[in-house]
Every structure is written in structure tokens, then in C-alpha cells.
Design a protein around this motif. Structure first.
Motif, PDB file in Angstrom:
ATOM      1  N   PRO A  75      -8.965  -9.559   6.706  1.00 28.60           N
ATOM      2  CA  PRO A  75      -7.879 -10.358   6.117  1.00 28.60           C
ATOM      3  C   PRO A  75      -8.032 -11.827   6.457  1.00 28.60           C
ATOM      4  N   ARG A  76      -7.447 -12.671   5.630  1.00 30.48           N
ATOM      5  CA  ARG A  76      -7.576 -14.107   5.857  1.00 30.48           C
ATOM      6  C   ARG A  76      -6.932 -14.523   7.171  1.00 30.48           C
ATOM      7  N   TRP A  77      -5.786 -13.933   7.494  1.00 29.24           N
ATOM      8  CA  TRP A  77      -5.152 -14.292   8.764  1.00 29.24           C
ATOM      9  C   TRP A  77      -6.034 -13.874   9.938  1.00 29.24           C
ATOM     10  N   ALA A  78      -6.766 -12.762   9.789  1.00 30.42           N
ATOM     11  CA  ALA A  78      -7.652 -12.309  10.855  1.00 30.42           C
ATOM     12  C   ALA A  78      -8.858 -13.240  10.991  1.00 30.42           C
ATOM     13  N   LEU A  79      -9.313 -13.796   9.880  1.00 25.65           N
ATOM     14  CA  LEU A  79     -10.403 -14.771   9.928  1.00 25.65           C
ATOM     15  C   LEU A  79      -9.973 -16.007  10.703  1.00 25.65           C
ATOM     16  N   MET A  80      -8.770 -16.495  10.430  1.00 25.08           N
ATOM     17  CA  MET A  80      -8.254 -17.652  11.159  1.00 25.08           C
ATOM     18  C   MET A  80      -8.034 -17.305  12.636  1.00 25.08           C
ATOM     19  N   THR A  81      -7.630 -16.079  12.907  1.00 23.74           N
ATOM     20  CA  THR A  81      -7.491 -15.634  14.294  1.00 23.74           C
ATOM     21  C   THR A  81      -8.834 -15.662  15.003  1.00 23.74           C
ATOM     22  N   ALA A  82      -9.872 -15.188  14.321  1.00 28.33           N
ATOM     23  CA  ALA A  82     -11.209 -15.195  14.908  1.00 28.33           C
ATOM     24  C   ALA A  82     -11.682 -16.622  15.180  1.00 28.33           C
ATOM     25  N   LYS A  83     -11.396 -17.541  14.263  1.00 27.63           N
ATOM     26  CA  LYS A  83     -11.767 -18.935  14.474  1.00 27.63           C
ATOM     27  C   LYS A  83     -11.038 -19.516  15.682  1.00 27.63           C
ATOM     28  N   THR A  84      -9.755 -19.178  15.821  1.00 29.76           N
ATOM     29  CA  THR A  84      -8.978 -19.657  16.959  1.00 29.76           C
ATOM     30  C   THR A  84      -9.527 -19.089  18.266  1.00 29.76           C
ATOM     31  N   LEU A  85      -9.849 -17.802  18.281  1.00 27.93           N
ATOM     32  CA  LEU A  85     -10.401 -17.185  19.482  1.00 27.93           C
ATOM     33  C   LEU A  85     -11.751 -17.805  19.834  1.00 27.93           C
ATOM     34  N   SER A  86     -12.536 -18.133  18.818  1.00 32.58           N
ATOM     35  CA  SER A  86     -13.817 -18.797  19.056  1.00 32.58           C
ATOM     36  C   SER A  86     -13.612 -20.151  19.718  1.00 32.58           C
ATOM     37  N   VAL A  87     -12.609 -20.879  19.263  1.00 29.23           N
ATOM     38  CA  VAL A  87     -12.270 -22.165  19.873  1.00 29.23           C
ATOM     39  C   VAL A  87     -11.896 -21.969  21.338  1.00 29.23           C
TER      40      VAL A  87
ATOM     41  N   LEU B  50     -15.799 -19.424   2.976  1.00 32.45           N
ATOM     42  CA  LEU B  50     -14.435 -18.951   3.208  1.00 32.45           C
ATOM     43  C   LEU B  50     -13.949 -18.082   2.054  1.00 32.45           C
ATOM     44  N   LYS B  51     -14.306 -18.449   0.835  1.00 28.98           N
ATOM     45  CA  LYS B  51     -13.891 -17.667  -0.328  1.00 28.98           C
ATOM     46  C   LYS B  51     -14.470 -16.266  -0.267  1.00 28.98           C
ATOM     47  N   ARG B  52     -15.737 -16.149   0.121  1.00 27.89           N
ATOM     48  CA  ARG B  52     -16.378 -14.844   0.203  1.00 27.89           C
ATOM     49  C   ARG B  52     -15.811 -14.020   1.357  1.00 27.89           C
ATOM     50  N   LEU B  53     -15.603 -14.689   2.506  1.00 32.84           N
ATOM     51  CA  LEU B  53     -15.016 -13.967   3.637  1.00 32.84           C
ATOM     52  C   LEU B  53     -13.597 -13.534   3.326  1.00 32.84           C
ATOM     53  N   GLY B  54     -12.876 -14.360   2.541  1.00 35.20           N
ATOM     54  CA  GLY B  54     -11.515 -13.999   2.165  1.00 35.20           C
ATOM     55  C   GLY B  54     -11.451 -12.778   1.275  1.00 35.20           C
TER      56      GLY B  54
ATOM     57  N   PRO C  55     -12.372  -0.770  12.353  1.00 33.06           N
ATOM     58  CA  PRO C  55     -11.022  -1.130  12.800  1.00 33.06           C
ATOM     59  C   PRO C  55     -10.846  -2.641  12.843  1.00 33.06           C
ATOM     60  N   LEU C  56      -9.622  -3.102  12.584  1.00 35.48           N
ATOM     61  CA  LEU C  56      -9.349  -4.516  12.488  1.00 35.48           C
ATOM     62  C   LEU C  56      -9.721  -5.257  13.772  1.00 35.48           C
ATOM     63  N   SER C  57      -9.425  -4.662  14.923  1.00 35.39           N
ATOM     64  CA  SER C  57      -9.737  -5.316  16.190  1.00 35.39           C
ATOM     65  C   SER C  57     -11.242  -5.535  16.343  1.00 35.39           C
ATOM     66  N   ARG C  58     -12.035  -4.543  15.882  1.00 32.24           N
ATOM     67  CA  ARG C  58     -13.481  -4.685  15.979  1.00 32.24           C
ATOM     68  C   ARG C  58     -13.992  -5.765  15.022  1.00 32.24           C
ATOM     69  N   MET C  59     -13.406  -5.844  13.836  1.00 36.33           N
ATOM     70  CA  MET C  59     -13.808  -6.881  12.889  1.00 36.33           C
ATOM     71  C   MET C  59     -13.510  -8.273  13.436  1.00 36.33           C
ATOM     72  N   ILE C  60     -12.318  -8.444  14.043  1.00 38.44           N
ATOM     73  CA  ILE C  60     -11.957  -9.745  14.608  1.00 38.44           C
ATOM     74  C   ILE C  60     -12.897 -10.107  15.749  1.00 38.44           C
ATOM     75  N   ALA C  61     -13.208  -9.126  16.604  1.00 36.03           N
ATOM     76  CA  ALA C  61     -14.110  -9.380  17.728  1.00 36.03           C
ATOM     77  C   ALA C  61     -15.501  -9.776  17.234  1.00 36.03           C
ATOM     78  N   ALA C  62     -15.998  -9.071  16.206  1.00 34.88           N
ATOM     79  CA  ALA C  62     -17.320  -9.390  15.669  1.00 34.88           C
ATOM     80  C   ALA C  62     -17.337 -10.779  15.030  1.00 34.88           C
ATOM     81  N   GLN C  63     -16.279 -11.116  14.292  1.00 32.91           N
ATOM     82  CA  GLN C  63     -16.219 -12.437  13.660  1.00 32.91           C
ATOM     83  C   GLN C  63     -16.072 -13.529  14.707  1.00 32.91           C
ATOM     84  N   THR C  64     -15.332 -13.261  15.771  1.00 33.16           N
ATOM     85  CA  THR C  64     -15.191 -14.230  16.857  1.00 33.16           C
ATOM     86  C   THR C  64     -16.539 -14.509  17.513  1.00 33.16           C
TER      87      THR C  64
END
Length: 259
Positions: free
Chosen positions: A111-123, A102-106, A18-27
Motif C-alpha cells: 500500500p502507498r501508506w506502507a511505502l511512505m512508512t518504509a521510507k520513514t523507517l529508512s530515514v 513511485l507510480k509502479r510501487l503504488g 505479510p504486510l510487515s514483511r513487505m514493509i521490512a523488505a522495502q525499508t
């Protein structure tokens, strides 16, 4: 044992989480990488803490009436936000872009927006840890804050958005080496001229007016107005940060190059 439930069908069924789990793991991954990086720790934890302790205990700079720690703590909190959201994120993202991460993660299910979301949450996670640490140090030095907690939170959120946008813009448009040099140079210049340690009143009037429009100045002065002087809602500083946030994030979304 794998259970065959039909031709070409297996249980459990393969597929993306699920997308939420992917974002949490990337964060979590982004946060661990940031905290394990010695240079990042120097920028985000060690330098702000040393500055707070040094200038609060040694009479080097005239910070006006009242205890030095009351003047310095808001500025150091602003510096911590800048060091994580701008300097640290710009350098890390710039080298991730250079090495093709970033190219590989993209191209992954994230999704790319979710990757940026994870980076923001990490910050944001890192900033919470920074603020807790600096607050503990400040209280140990005799800090006595005042003002509206909601105003402080709003300043920190807008400051994070402004610096994140500028950091991603730099990382997504410049080469990694140029990003490293530029981000560190900007960090030093804004540390000196952004009202963090040296009061803006010490600068000539024209310079003071221009410096007051910088995001670090708006954040440090806004936090100082609330925490030191008990102001309600520093609308002027909030407006400056909001403009920088819109411009930075908008430009980063438009100009960011993934490779």
C-alpha cells in the motif's frame, strides 16, 4: 516438485507476503539505496563529520564560553537529521516520482501508506547510524554532554517528522530538477542561518526572532539547551517542531502527487 493439491490449487499457495514483511523488505531496500548513493553520503555523513571536526579543532567562529565541541555537536546532530529527513529524502523521492518508480510501487501489493512508512523507517535507520558516528567523533574531540536523554530523543523524533513532512511535500509537488536545486539551496541557507555553526546571537534581533521559528533552529537550540546546558524539557523548541511536523506532514499527505 510442485504438489498438485486440487484443480487450480498449488502448494505453496501464491500471494502477497505479510504486510510487515513487505514493509521490512522495502525499508531495507530504501536504506541500501540511500547508503550506496555518493551524493547522499556526502550530505548525510561526510559534510556533518567534517564540519564537526573542522570547527571543533580550528578557532574560526566564536562559540562562547566552554569547549567548541560542546556547542557544535548539538547543531551538527540537527544538521544530520535535516540532511537525511529533508534534503536526501526530498531529492531521492523527487526523482523516483519523475521516473515513475513511485507510480509502479503504488500499484504493487505494498500500500502507498506502507511505502511512505518504509521510507520513514529508512530515514530513522540512517539517522541512528549518523548519530552513532557523530557521537563517537564528538567524544573523541572531548565532548561532555549533559541533560535528559528522553528530551533529546523527543527532539530528534519531532525534528525527523518535521523535516520528513517538508521533504515529502517538496518532492511530491515540484519537478525533480526543481526539488534538487531547492533542497540543496535550503540545506546551505539553513546551515548558515539555522544556529548549526553560527550562534543565533550573532544575528540582528529581528532576524534572530524569525530564524528561531525555523525547524532547524528549534532542533539545534533545543538539543543545545539539553546537551550543553543541562535543561530539562525545552517546551518552546518542542512546540515549534510539533507545529512544523503537523503542517508539513498534513500538507504532504494532501498535496503529494504520485506521478
Amino acid at each position: 516438485m510442485r504438489e498438485n493439491v486440487g484443480v487450480g490449487r498449488y502448494a505453496p499457495a501464491p500471494g502477497a507476503a505479510p504486510l510487515s514483511r513487505m514493509i521490512a523488505a522495502q525499508t531495507a531496500f530504501e536504506t541500501k539505496m540511500l547508503l550506496r548513493n555518493g551524493e547522499q553520503l556526502l550530505l548525510t555523513v561526510i559534510i556533518p563529520s567534517l564540519l564537526l571536526v573542522l570547527f571543533s579543532t580550528v578557532d574560526i567562529i566564536d562559540t562562547g564560553s566552554g569547549a567548541s565541541v560542546d556547542f557544535l555537536t548539538p547543531g551538527v546532530l540537527a544538521l544530520a537529521v535535516m540532511s537525511t529527513a529533508f534534503t536526501g529524502q526530498a531529492i531521492a523521492t523527487g526523482f523516483e516520482r519523475r521516473y515513475g518508480v513511485l507510480k509502479r510501487l503504488g500499484a504493487s501489493p505494498l500500500p502507498r501508506w506502507a511505502l511512505m512508512t518504509a521510507k520513514t523507517l529508512s530515514v530513522l535507520v540512517t539517522e541512528v547510524l549518523q548519530i552513532v558516528l557523530l557521537t563517537v567523533i564528538a567524544f573523541a574531540l572531548g565532548w561532555s554532554p549533559d541533560g535528559n536523554p528522553f528530551a533529546v530523543l523527543l527532539l530528534l523524533v519531532l525534528g525527523t517528522a518535521a523535516f520528513s513532512g517538508l521533504g515529502l511535500l517538496m518532492a511530491g509537488t515540484l519537478k525533480a530538477e526543481a526539488t534538487l536545486a531547492a533542497a540543496n539551496l535550503v540545506f546551505v541557507l539553513l546551515l548558515v542561518g539555522g544556529g548549526v555553526i553560527v550562534p543565533l546571537d550573532e544575528f540582528p534581533e529581528v532576524a534572530r526572532t524569525l530564524l528561531g521559528l525555523l525547524p532547524i533552529s528549534a532542533l539545534s537550540e533545543g538539543l543545545r539547551d539539553v546537551l550543553q546546558h543541562g535543561a530539562g524539557m525545552p517546551w518552546g523548541d518542542l512546540g515549534v517542531l510539533a507545529v512544523w511536523a503537523v503542517l508539513g506532514l498534513g500538507a504532504a499527505a494532501r498535496l503529494f502527487r504520485w506521478e
